[in-house]
Motif scaffolding. Sequence first.
Motif, short mmCIF file in Angstrom:
data_model
loop_
_atom_site.label_atom_id
_atom_site.label_comp_id
_atom_site.label_asym_id
_atom_site.label_seq_id
_atom_site.Cartn_x
_atom_site.Cartn_y
_atom_site.Cartn_z
N GLY A 136 1.15 -0.92 -0.41
CA GLY A 136 0.06 0.36 0.07
C GLY A 136 1.07 1.39 0.29
N LEU A 137 0.20 2.75 1.11
CA LEU A 137 1.05 3.77 0.79
C LEU A 137 2.29 2.86 1.98
CD1 LEU A 137 -1.21 6.84 1.69
CD2 LEU A 137 -0.07 5.96 -0.30
N PHE A 138 2.44 3.05 2.94
CA PHE A 138 3.77 1.95 3.07
C PHE A 138 5.01 1.43 2.51
CE2 PHE A 138 6.67 -1.17 5.88
CZ PHE A 138 7.18 -0.18 6.54
N THR A 139 6.14 2.15 2.18
CA THR A 139 7.65 1.46 1.11
C THR A 139 7.58 -0.08 1.42
OG1 THR A 139 8.68 2.09 2.60
CG2 THR A 139 7.74 4.33 0.85
N GLY A 140 7.31 -0.56 1.86
CA GLY A 140 8.11 -1.82 2.75
C GLY A 140 7.41 -3.16 1.90
N GLY A 141 6.52 -3.24 1.49
CA GLY A 141 6.01 -3.94 0.84
C GLY A 141 6.32 -4.21 -0.62
N LEU A 142 5.91 -3.65 -1.12
CA LEU A 142 5.87 -2.85 -2.45
C LEU A 142 7.31 -2.97 -3.15
CD1 LEU A 142 3.21 -1.51 -3.93
CD2 LEU A 142 4.14 -3.02 -4.75
N GLY A 143 8.65 -2.06 -2.00
CA GLY A 143 10.08 -1.87 -2.66
C GLY A 143 10.19 -3.29 -2.68
N VAL A 240 14.33 7.09 -0.01
CA VAL A 240 12.94 6.34 -1.75
C VAL A 240 12.37 5.30 -0.78
CG1 VAL A 240 15.17 4.51 -1.72
CG2 VAL A 240 14.17 5.35 -3.73
N GLY A 241 12.85 4.59 0.34
CA GLY A 241 11.90 3.43 1.03
C GLY A 241 13.30 2.14 1.30
N PRO A 242 12.56 1.40 1.87
CA PRO A 242 13.64 0.36 2.04
C PRO A 242 14.66 -0.16 0.98
CG PRO A 242 11.58 -1.10 1.87
CD PRO A 242 11.18 -0.19 1.74
N GLY A 243 16.30 -0.58 1.74
CA GLY A 243 16.98 -0.74 0.40
C GLY A 243 18.67 -0.01 0.40
N VAL A 244 17.98 1.88 1.12
CA VAL A 244 19.14 2.28 1.33
C VAL A 244 20.36 2.08 1.72
CG1 VAL A 244 20.08 5.06 2.47
CG2 VAL A 244 17.45 4.46 1.55
N ALA A 245 20.48 0.76 2.73
CA ALA A 245 21.72 0.08 3.24
C ALA A 245 21.04 -1.14 3.56
CB ALA A 245 22.04 0.90 4.64
N ILE A 246 21.90 -1.57 3.84
CA ILE A 246 21.89 -3.58 4.15
C ILE A 246 23.23 -3.87 4.65
CG2 ILE A 246 22.29 -3.98 2.03
CD1 ILE A 246 19.37 -5.61 3.59
N GLU A 247 23.00 -4.79 5.31
CA GLU A 247 24.20 -5.82 6.33
C GLU A 247 23.96 -6.63 5.10
OE1 GLU A 247 23.59 -5.77 10.88
OE2 GLU A 247 22.24 -6.74 10.27
N CYS A 248 25.24 -7.18 5.21
CA CYS A 248 25.86 -8.21 4.59
C CYS A 248 25.96 -9.74 5.56
CB CYS A 248 26.96 -8.33 3.47
SG CYS A 248 28.87 -8.17 4.99
#
Length: 443
Positions: A136-143, A240-248
């Motif tokens: 929905g409007l929240f970026t998590g799911g579609l991101g 942008v939403g999730p994905g700006v940074a991530i642990e490996c």
Amino acid sequence: MIFNEERETMSEVEREALQLNFLKNTLKRVYENNAYYKNALNRVGVKPEDVRSLKDIQKLPFLTKKDIRDNYPTGLFAAPQEEIVRYHASSGTSGKPTIAAYTKNDIDMWAEVIARSIVAAGGRKSGIMHNAYGYGLFTGGLGLHHGGEKLGMTTIPVSTGNTARQILVIQDMKPDVICATPSYALHLAEVMEAKGIDTRETSLKYGIFGAETWSEEVRTLLEEKFAIKAVDIYGLTEVVGPGVAIECMEAQDGLHVQEDHFFVEVIDPDTLEVLPEGEYGELVFTSLTKEASPVIRYRTGDISAIHRGKCKCGRTTVRMSRTKGRVDDMLIIKGVNVFPSEVERSLLQVSELSPNYQLHLSKNGHVDHVELYVEICEEVYRETNESLDHEEIHSVKQKVQSVIRNECFINIPVNIVEPKTLPRSEGKAVRIIDESMQTANLK
């Protein structure tokens, strides 16, 4: 495995040249297409052509959440309506939401950084991803969804809620990656255990958890519950939403910032001075390639530090520490600065408790008052014949008070409640209840 070797393993010289070029293009775009940014740059006497090195970014004014809300809904857009293909909005709880807009290129960029993130977390093209973030409007799911498809994974759009269905999907479709808030993943484990399901025997191998601050102790708990590798993902709707940074999954030691798309700084939130590598302060992000709603030096309110150096996973991108809280979430209790994440870390040392807790804030006249509510675990509760007046419960309470005093340097009232009393969340966990604000809203 690395999804984009060229961009994720760049040399420092290559990276800085790319960032500077993208930054110049973004500044030119906002100056020519957005009145707010043009006026803001004019006020500090800076034109896009004045930025000749990355250090010159410090000449640019900051963008705050208030600025975004003051320009609601479209005042910070830098693309014409006919180029905008999607809107998202923040899940903020106060005031107007922050609206993010996306061009087709923005969506493609977002899918790219999420695909990188899933690979960093352990996901592979041949795998199956259970996506329990909200759509929905929240970026998590579609991101996460678009990133999974960009990678070529089978992506299951379960979304939030309906826990019984989530469990059925995990059992029947056998995903190897789960994406969710850590609090909801723990709730999922709790329900599975109540049904007699061995959570360590599922098909899951990796977990991508974010959208709320969580501690190393919660990581350990998730990894033990599901027999998985648990990594932290970071992002903001405004950026942008999730994905700006991530642990490996190889190191789990700091979140790799996607530096070809986002420039990160850490500042002192009081003096606004840029802090050196390794010092904790407020994260500031500049989007380098976002077209529809770019942000220039956006003050996130998140507390972190950054450090450089090649990671054992092979990536050379700067890493940010896991956020320890927010500038506006910090509590001052009898003169001591405390973040909820520090309380959480302390509580998870007490094996007699469930992972659920809440801090209740109130006013006693003009004096701030804080109380902690924690749940006793079901096994201990049964052993005490379901009595909160039992001597063992009092012993647990003293243990909690002791660990909070030793770890957080504060003395606060502790209330132990029955199992499953505190509300569960299908999204972000609510850890702080400001009763004084609730009272004010009722008047």
